[in-house]
Scaffold this motif. Structure first.
Motif, PDB file in Angstrom:
ATOM      1  N   PRO A   2      -2.806   3.836   9.403  1.00 31.46           N
ATOM      2  CA  PRO A   2      -2.865   3.930   7.950  1.00 31.46           C
ATOM      3  C   PRO A   2      -4.130   3.300   7.345  1.00 31.46           C
ATOM      4  O   PRO A   2      -4.463   3.588   6.233  1.00 31.46           O
ATOM      5  N   PHE A   3      -4.812   2.444   8.106  1.00 37.13           N
ATOM      6  CA  PHE A   3      -5.907   1.711   7.498  1.00 37.13           C
ATOM      7  C   PHE A   3      -7.229   2.221   8.028  1.00 37.13           C
ATOM      8  O   PHE A   3      -7.826   1.629   8.905  1.00 37.13           O
ATOM      9  N   GLY A   4      -7.698   3.347   7.530  1.00 30.82           N
ATOM     10  CA  GLY A   4      -9.008   3.842   7.946  1.00 30.82           C
ATOM     11  C   GLY A   4      -9.854   3.966   6.700  1.00 30.82           C
ATOM     12  O   GLY A   4      -9.476   4.642   5.749  1.00 30.82           O
ATOM     13  N   TRP A   5     -10.998   3.304   6.719  1.00 32.14           N
ATOM     14  CA  TRP A   5     -11.826   3.295   5.508  1.00 32.14           C
ATOM     15  C   TRP A   5     -12.143   4.703   5.045  1.00 32.14           C
ATOM     16  O   TRP A   5     -12.118   5.004   3.853  1.00 32.14           O
ATOM     17  N   ALA A   6     -12.472   5.582   5.994  1.00 30.50           N
ATOM     18  CA  ALA A   6     -12.863   6.939   5.621  1.00 30.50           C
ATOM     19  C   ALA A   6     -11.745   7.614   4.822  1.00 30.50           C
ATOM     20  O   ALA A   6     -12.006   8.349   3.875  1.00 30.50           O
ATOM     21  N   LEU A   7     -10.504   7.324   5.203  1.00 29.91           N
ATOM     22  CA  LEU A   7      -9.366   7.966   4.546  1.00 29.91           C
ATOM     23  C   LEU A   7      -9.259   7.519   3.096  1.00 29.91           C
ATOM     24  O   LEU A   7      -9.030   8.315   2.194  1.00 29.91           O
ATOM     25  N   PHE A   8      -9.446   6.218   2.878  1.00 32.83           N
ATOM     26  CA  PHE A   8      -9.371   5.704   1.508  1.00 32.83           C
ATOM     27  C   PHE A   8     -10.472   6.307   0.648  1.00 32.83           C
ATOM     28  O   PHE A   8     -10.259   6.686  -0.492  1.00 32.83           O
ATOM     29  N   PHE A   9     -11.677   6.312   1.231  1.00 34.81           N
ATOM     30  CA  PHE A   9     -12.808   6.765   0.441  1.00 34.81           C
ATOM     31  C   PHE A   9     -12.635   8.237   0.042  1.00 34.81           C
ATOM     32  O   PHE A   9     -12.915   8.616  -1.085  1.00 34.81           O
ATOM     33  N   LEU A  10     -12.137   9.035   0.985  1.00 32.00           N
ATOM     34  CA  LEU A  10     -11.953  10.444   0.657  1.00 32.00           C
ATOM     35  C   LEU A  10     -10.870  10.588  -0.408  1.00 32.00           C
ATOM     36  O   LEU A  10     -11.005  11.363  -1.345  1.00 32.00           O
ATOM     37  N   VAL A  27      -7.230  -2.578  22.874  1.00 28.58           N
ATOM     38  CA  VAL A  27      -7.211  -3.670  21.896  1.00 28.58           C
ATOM     39  C   VAL A  27      -8.006  -3.288  20.648  1.00 28.58           C
ATOM     40  O   VAL A  27      -7.544  -3.449  19.519  1.00 28.58           O
ATOM     41  N   LEU A  28      -9.206  -2.737  20.858  1.00 31.25           N
ATOM     42  CA  LEU A  28     -10.036  -2.349  19.717  1.00 31.25           C
ATOM     43  C   LEU A  28      -9.330  -1.295  18.869  1.00 31.25           C
ATOM     44  O   LEU A  28      -9.349  -1.341  17.641  1.00 31.25           O
ATOM     45  N   PHE A  29      -8.714  -0.355  19.554  1.00 34.61           N
ATOM     46  CA  PHE A  29      -8.033   0.733  18.845  1.00 34.61           C
ATOM     47  C   PHE A  29      -6.904   0.186  17.973  1.00 34.61           C
ATOM     48  O   PHE A  29      -6.761   0.532  16.812  1.00 34.61           O
ATOM     49  N   VAL A  30      -6.114  -0.716  18.568  1.00 30.34           N
ATOM     50  CA  VAL A  30      -4.973  -1.265  17.834  1.00 30.34           C
ATOM     51  C   VAL A  30      -5.447  -2.124  16.659  1.00 30.34           C
ATOM     52  O   VAL A  30      -4.934  -2.021  15.544  1.00 30.34           O
ATOM     53  N   LEU A  31      -6.468  -2.957  16.893  1.00 32.56           N
ATOM     54  CA  LEU A  31      -6.985  -3.780  15.797  1.00 32.56           C
ATOM     55  C   LEU A  31      -7.478  -2.903  14.649  1.00 32.56           C
ATOM     56  O   LEU A  31      -7.399  -3.271  13.487  1.00 32.56           O
ATOM     57  N   GLY A  32      -7.974  -1.724  15.021  1.00 34.99           N
ATOM     58  CA  GLY A  32      -8.492  -0.800  14.026  1.00 34.99           C
ATOM     59  C   GLY A  32      -7.440  -0.320  13.045  1.00 34.99           C
ATOM     60  O   GLY A  32      -7.769   0.202  11.987  1.00 34.99           O
ATOM     61  N   PHE A  33      -6.164  -0.518  13.373  1.00 36.00           N
ATOM     62  CA  PHE A  33      -5.112  -0.112  12.441  1.00 36.00           C
ATOM     63  C   PHE A  33      -5.136  -0.956  11.175  1.00 36.00           C
ATOM     64  O   PHE A  33      -4.722  -0.516  10.122  1.00 36.00           O
ATOM     65  N   PHE A  34      -5.573  -2.187  11.271  1.00 33.90           N
ATOM     66  CA  PHE A  34      -5.468  -3.034  10.070  1.00 33.90           C
ATOM     67  C   PHE A  34      -6.691  -3.899   9.808  1.00 33.90           C
ATOM     68  O   PHE A  34      -6.748  -4.586   8.803  1.00 33.90           O
ATOM     69  N   LEU A  35      -7.676  -3.900  10.687  1.00 33.60           N
ATOM     70  CA  LEU A  35      -8.846  -4.741  10.439  1.00 33.60           C
ATOM     71  C   LEU A  35     -10.084  -3.882  10.241  1.00 33.60           C
ATOM     72  O   LEU A  35     -10.200  -2.805  10.791  1.00 33.60           O
ATOM     73  N   VAL A  85       0.757   0.756  -4.611  1.00 36.17           N
ATOM     74  CA  VAL A  85      -0.135  -0.209  -5.258  1.00 36.17           C
ATOM     75  C   VAL A  85      -1.558   0.103  -4.762  1.00 36.17           C
ATOM     76  O   VAL A  85      -1.728   0.420  -3.586  1.00 36.17           O
ATOM     77  N   PRO A  86      -2.564   0.051  -5.653  1.00 32.65           N
ATOM     78  CA  PRO A  86      -3.927   0.357  -5.193  1.00 32.65           C
ATOM     79  C   PRO A  86      -4.294  -0.428  -3.931  1.00 32.65           C
ATOM     80  O   PRO A  86      -3.938  -1.604  -3.799  1.00 32.65           O
ATOM     81  N   VAL A  87      -4.989   0.246  -3.026  1.00 24.87           N
ATOM     82  CA  VAL A  87      -5.310  -0.344  -1.726  1.00 24.87           C
ATOM     83  C   VAL A  87      -6.039  -1.675  -1.887  1.00 24.87           C
ATOM     84  O   VAL A  87      -5.718  -2.657  -1.221  1.00 24.87           O
ATOM     85  N   ALA A  88      -7.024  -1.708  -2.794  1.00 24.56           N
ATOM     86  CA  ALA A  88      -7.809  -2.926  -2.963  1.00 24.56           C
ATOM     87  C   ALA A  88      -6.916  -4.089  -3.383  1.00 24.56           C
ATOM     88  O   ALA A  88      -6.993  -5.187  -2.822  1.00 24.56           O
ATOM     89  N   ILE A  89      -6.023  -3.818  -4.363  1.00 27.21           N
ATOM     90  CA  ILE A  89      -5.149  -4.880  -4.855  1.00 27.21           C
ATOM     91  C   ILE A  89      -4.184  -5.328  -3.758  1.00 27.21           C
ATOM     92  O   ILE A  89      -3.927  -6.520  -3.576  1.00 27.21           O
ATOM     93  N   SER A  90      -3.686  -4.376  -2.961  1.00 27.52           N
ATOM     94  CA  SER A  90      -2.776  -4.734  -1.860  1.00 27.52           C
ATOM     95  C   SER A  90      -3.453  -5.673  -0.874  1.00 27.52           C
ATOM     96  O   SER A  90      -2.853  -6.648  -0.402  1.00 27.52           O
ATOM     97  N   LEU A  91      -4.704  -5.374  -0.562  1.00 28.22           N
ATOM     98  CA  LEU A  91      -5.459  -6.212   0.377  1.00 28.22           C
ATOM     99  C   LEU A  91      -5.607  -7.634  -0.166  1.00 28.22           C
ATOM    100  O   LEU A  91      -5.324  -8.611   0.524  1.00 28.22           O
ATOM    101  N   ALA A  92      -6.069  -7.719  -1.416  1.00 32.66           N
ATOM    102  CA  ALA A  92      -6.351  -9.030  -1.991  1.00 32.66           C
ATOM    103  C   ALA A  92      -5.075  -9.852  -2.137  1.00 32.66           C
ATOM    104  O   ALA A  92      -5.040 -11.035  -1.787  1.00 32.66           O
ATOM    105  N   VAL A  93      -4.013  -9.205  -2.624  1.00 33.94           N
ATOM    106  CA  VAL A  93      -2.769  -9.945  -2.862  1.00 33.94           C
ATOM    107  C   VAL A  93      -2.211 -10.489  -1.554  1.00 33.94           C
ATOM    108  O   VAL A  93      -1.875 -11.671  -1.450  1.00 33.94           O
ATOM    109  N   MET A 129       0.832  -1.188   0.000  1.00 34.56           N
ATOM    110  CA  MET A 129       0.000   0.000   0.000  1.00 34.56           C
ATOM    111  C   MET A 129       0.876   1.252   0.000  1.00 34.56           C
ATOM    112  O   MET A 129       0.640   2.197  -0.750  1.00 34.56           O
ATOM    113  N   ILE A 130       1.917   1.247   0.841  1.00 34.63           N
ATOM    114  CA  ILE A 130       2.769   2.428   0.963  1.00 34.63           C
ATOM    115  C   ILE A 130       3.566   2.659  -0.320  1.00 34.63           C
ATOM    116  O   ILE A 130       3.827   3.781  -0.729  1.00 34.63           O
ATOM    117  N   LEU A 131       3.872   1.557  -1.015  1.00 38.32           N
ATOM    118  CA  LEU A 131       4.597   1.652  -2.278  1.00 38.32           C
ATOM    119  C   LEU A 131       3.756   2.352  -3.350  1.00 38.32           C
ATOM    120  O   LEU A 131       4.289   2.876  -4.325  1.00 38.32           O
TER     121      LEU A 131
END
Ligand code: NA
Ligand code: NA
Lengths: 166, 441, 341
Positions: free
Chosen positions: B386-394, B335-343, B23-31, B19-21
């Protein structure tokens, strides 16, 4: 395909609004029309994948990308498009069996009065990801051309789409 | 750690790396999902993938995405949105941050009609970001405000998070809706106070429309403009809300009233023609598909996370749970906050909550209060880089020139404000529990 | 010798996955006495750890209604749901959950275990490589929640109701406008009057959804679902590969779950209904008799039309109706007078 998907957007807006109004004013609400509401989302979401890729509307995180040289960017683009081809291919391939199974079951809605032929709806998954694969191939060539001529500006087609309002 | 646990960590790292490189976020997730899953459990579980994808595109509540996006694009193309913000900006006079306030209010109103973050952030972003930029707002403050405003819908009822939580904690949907109402307004108020303070102390970030330009327009003209430009979109929002409150439409279908209304406004405003309709459909399709692309490609990632035992890793953290109710709540929030970074939040609620909640039931914790704290925390996860849905959508709808960095930097203060709101709720549980008791829900 | 082979086989450990059509945390459908997770735990303990079933609620591995296809394909070995969810693939399957105006819970269990029902069920699923067993029962469900009282048949005309499945078809014949809504939207829609009525499950589950806060008229006897069987669906190849003792453990644990879940439902529904009536101002009563008899007529027409359209349905329908005929005469002289004592 883009035209079909655009039509589905309009159909969705009108369909949901019509269903709400008919129900409120006349208490009419056939199950089939209600199912059609969410049936229209599949073509929008799945045919839209390659469409939005084509119009470069994918989301990327660009704080390194924008600092890269033209050559390095082309390399990232090449990598992205190769991975897109792979993802499109894998998912299309996986979902073909899923559609065939549904066809063999002659699957329809479990609700009386609902829509039949659910495998047609499911067929948008391999179709959408198959088109994504093709778009990935096209992007691959675009990245390769860019890589061969790093001094040139982006190919005309890409420039046009990038400037198109989204 | 077992091999599969390393793979989970590798998968998360791989995703972030790609993602940081760029590559589109969606493709990074799937790959990253496919690769880690394949190494860990082979191909078997991936045969379930099409079923999950089908689940995404046939999810009834996601109908709201194309409907709201259509409304947003239509208002943008017919210049209704632009005129509205300009007029509000002028009406706010010399108040710095005034247009920012308008955005928070739009977020509250839209949030009261849907709970789909993608739909709200994209719509508010489309409508307001270009106008804010033109008016010299700082890109990062604008982006942060839009993201924060767009996620308000998660806590303001109706909301998907609350519906899911009601199942998990065993409280009725109505109770949670009522309980979330005041906290949602508190959060919005905190945002507003923050923007007003910015207007006082950092006015170059949120400038008012210059006095000389405002002087050009007479008071009478301004009032006329308010009616002409602000009333229609405001009526639209009330049409959506009103159709829910008036019992005309269920929450998801209400979005269609907004879409239809936008169409009518465009016709009345004479901005409507076939070419404009085609452009609107084009825009709606591209943006909706962009949101769905991410939702679809998150499926291989989530499936691999489960298949590799990522859920077990989360459950293992459970052993670290400190004694005492206070310690346990603090631990859960972290725990919830930390999981929110990537899930994604659905995955978080499914994996973490059923495990933790029985502990709190033993403590006799008020489950309604806890659920709202959890909802507020999950909402924060939409905003955390880095992984917040709102950020990607905007990012997907932001005009050229807005960088990821602008968005990331912009949301940080709002994450801090959310933390503040959490502390307030923690200190004053009555803010949550009073309303449901008062109205008997 | 065969004895040695079976002793060796019995040491083998099996790890299976079970998906569920209901979301995490749901009492009865996912957790609690006699629930699918309880079943998995029982099987684990009864088999001394030789048969481990990992349970996944809806959305954890696959979406709610994808279990049939996943088990048929063999990626998941088991699924917990209701057979009527598969009506779009096997129309006759709905008879194995409940039939409007059909058998009550006692009768349904008798038909399945001792009236040839289970055998028909297995025959029906055989071509799909599947086998199924009953694994739970909610007991009788409720007609549902109505914002306004229903006094005559004509009150149903133009009524907007959330009601899925066969019952929806019957209601629509009487002029009801059927609205399909996901669980989470039932409350806001009913509360605001987008719909005038909603059916969900029974007092315990309905109270959990808060439906009594949205409508106060609770019509009780569930003519449309006199019973409701939870289905344990198993991939037939996997089933055949299990040693006899593990097969027996699965069957016995499933039967224990039927009994335990039913007992749990009866006890909790009794408590919940009392609470709803005494503390929440709910008016609970059966639908007026003329309405019920009209519904019964339409149901009977609908069912026989269905049976005449499909050979598989016909076969199951005939067996079901013959058994019901027999069971009703018995029950009318045994259970029915008893309830009036
Ligand atoms: Na909301
Ligand atoms: Na996050």
């Amino acid at each position: 395909m883009g035209g079909l998907a655009r039509f589905c957007v309009l159909a969705l807006v009108l369909m949901v609004a019509t269903n709400v109004i008919l129900r409120y004013l006349f208490s009419i609400g056939p199950v089939s029309l209600q199912e059609l509401e969410w049936h229209l989302v599949s073509p929008i979401a799945l045919l839209g994948l390659s469409y939005s890729m084509k119009h470069r509307a994918d989301v990327r995180i660009d704080f390194l990308y924008e600092r890269f040289s033209v050559r390095l960017r082309a390399l990232v683009d090449l990598l992205s498009s190769l991975l897109t081809v792979a993802i499109g291919g894998i998912i299309a391939w996986l979902s073909i069996f899923y559609v065939i199974q549904s066809y063999n079951l002659n699957e329809g809605s479990p609700d009386p009065g609902g829509l039949a032929f659910r495998y047609l709806l499911k067929a948008f998954i391999p179709l959408g990801f198959g088109l994504l694969l093709l778009q990935g191939v096209a992007d691959c060539f675009r990245a390769l051309i860019q890589l061969r001529n790093p001094d040139n500006a982006m190919p005309v087609a890409a420039q046009l789409t990038a400037e198109e309002p989204v | 750690m077992s091999g599969n646990e390393w793979l989970v960590i590798g998968m998360i790292a791989g995703f972030l790396g790609l993602m940081i490189l760029g590559v589109p976020v969606a493709i990074s997730l799937a790959v990253s999902g496919f690769v880690a899953g394949y190494l860990g459990f082979g191909t078997n579980l991936f045969y379930l993938m099409p079923a999950r994808l089908f689940g995404v595109v046939t999810n009834y509540t996601l109908l709201a995405i194309p409907l709201f996006v259509f409304m947003g694009v239509m208002l943008e193309k017919s210049k209704v949105a632009e005129n509205m913000l300009e007029t509000i900006g002028k009406a706010m006079g010399g108040l710095n941050g005034g247009m920012g306030l308008a955005i928070i209010l739009v977020g509250v109103l839209m949030g009261a009609s849907t709970g789909i973050v993608g739909a709200t952030v994209v719509t508010v972003g489309l409508l307001t970001l270009p106008a804010l930029m033109r008016r010299g707002y700082s890109p990062s403050v604008s982006c942060g405000t839009i993201c924060a405003s767009g996620t308000l819908g998660q806590i303001i009822p109706p909301s998907l998070v609350l519906i899911l939580l009601s199942d998990i904690v065993g409280e009725s949907v109505g109770t949670l809706f009522a309980a979330a109402f005041i906290p949602g307004l508190i959060l919005a108020s905190i945002y507003i106070v923050y923007l007003l303070l910015l207007g006082v102390f950092k006015k170059e970030l949120v400038p008012a429309i210059p006095a000389e330009e405002r002087a050009l327009i007479s008071r009478k003209k301004l009032i006329k403009d308010l009616f002409a430009h602000v009333m229609p979109p405001l009526l639209l929002v009330f049409a959506v809300l009103g159709s829910i409150i008036g019992g005309v439409a269920a929450p998801t279908e209400a979005a269609s009233m907004g879409a239809l209304g936008a169409l009518l406004i465009a016709v009345v405003a004479k901005g409507f023609n076939p070419a404009m309709l085609k452009e609107t459909l084009h825009g709606t399709l591209v943006i909706s598909a962009m949101v769905f692309f991410i939702l679809l490609c998150a499926q291989p990632f989530s499936l691999a996370f489960r298949g590799l035992g990522g859920d077990q890793m989360v459950h293992a953290m459970f052993d670290l749970l400190p004694g005492g109710e206070f310690g346990a709540i603090l631990f859960l929030m972290v725990v919830l906050f930390v999981l929110g970074f990537f899930l994604e939040w659905i995955e978080i609620s499914y994996i973490a909550l059923p495990m933790f909640l029985p502990v709190f039931m033993n403590y006799g914790t008020d489950m309604v209060w806890l659920a709202i704290m959890v909802a507020m925390n999950l909402q924060m996860s939409f905003l955390t880089p880095p992984f917040g849905w709102a950020l990607f959508f905007l990012k997907g709808v932001a005009p050229k020139g807005i960088t990821t960095r602008d968005i990331y930097v912009g949301v940080l203060p709002f994450v801090a404000l959310q933390l503040l709101a959490l502390v307030v709720l923690f200190q004053f549980p009555a803010l949550v529990t009073w309303l449901p008791e008062a109205i008997g829900w | 010798t065969p004895g040695i082979v079976s002793a060796a086989a019995s040491k083998e450990t099996f790890n299976l996955k079970m998906t569920n059509a209901y979301p995490p945390g749901s009492p009865f459908y996912v957790q609690g006495p006699g629930s699918p997770t309880d079943f998995c735990q029982k099987v684990g303990e009864m088999s001394g750890g030789r048969l481990n079933i990992s349970h996944f609620a809806a959305g954890e591995l696959i979406p709610a209604l994808e279990g049939f296809n996943a088990v048929a394909q063999g990626t998941v070995e088991m699924n917990a749901a209701n057979a009527y969810f598969w009506a779009g693939k096997i129309p006759a399957a709905q008879f194995f959950t409940t039939v409007p105006f059909g058998l009550n819970t006692q009768g349904m269990m008798s038909w399945l275990y001792h009236g040839g029902g289970l055998k028909l069920w297995h025959e029906l699923y055989e071509p799909y490589g599947l086998i199924a067993f009953p694994m739970g029962n909610t007991g009788v469900q409720m007609t549902g929640w109505f914002r306004d009282p229903i006094e005559t048949v004509s009150d149903l005309n133009g009524l907007k109701m959330r009601i899925p499945g066969l019952a929806g078809k019957v209601y629509s014949e009487l002029g009801v406008s059927v609205r399909l809504l996901p669980g989470g939207e039932i409350f806001p829609a009913l509360e605001r009057g987008v719909i005038d009525a909603a059916e969900f499950v029974g007092p315990y589950q309905d109270r959990r959804l808060g439906l009594h806060k949205a409508a106060k008229n609770y019509y009780t006897t569930g003519w449309h679902e006199p019973t409701n069987v939870t289905e344990l669906l198993i991939n037939k190849k996997v089933w055949d590969s299990l040693p006899k003792d593990l097969q027996m453990i699965i069957q016995m644990a499933a039967q224990a779950s039927v009994l335990e879940s039913l007992a749990w439902s009866e006890a909790n529904n009794a408590d919940a209904l009392r609470d709803l009536v005494e503390n929440e101002g709910v008016i609970a009563k059966p639908l007026p008799a003329p309405i019920v008899s009209r519904l019964k007529e339409v149901t009977s027409d609908t069912l026989s039309t269905m049976a005449n359209s499909d050979e598989q349905i016909k076969k199951v329908y005939d067996s079901f109706m013959a058994f019901k005929d027999k069971h009703s005469s018995w029950a009318s002289l045994s259970e029915k007078p008893l309830l009036n004592l």
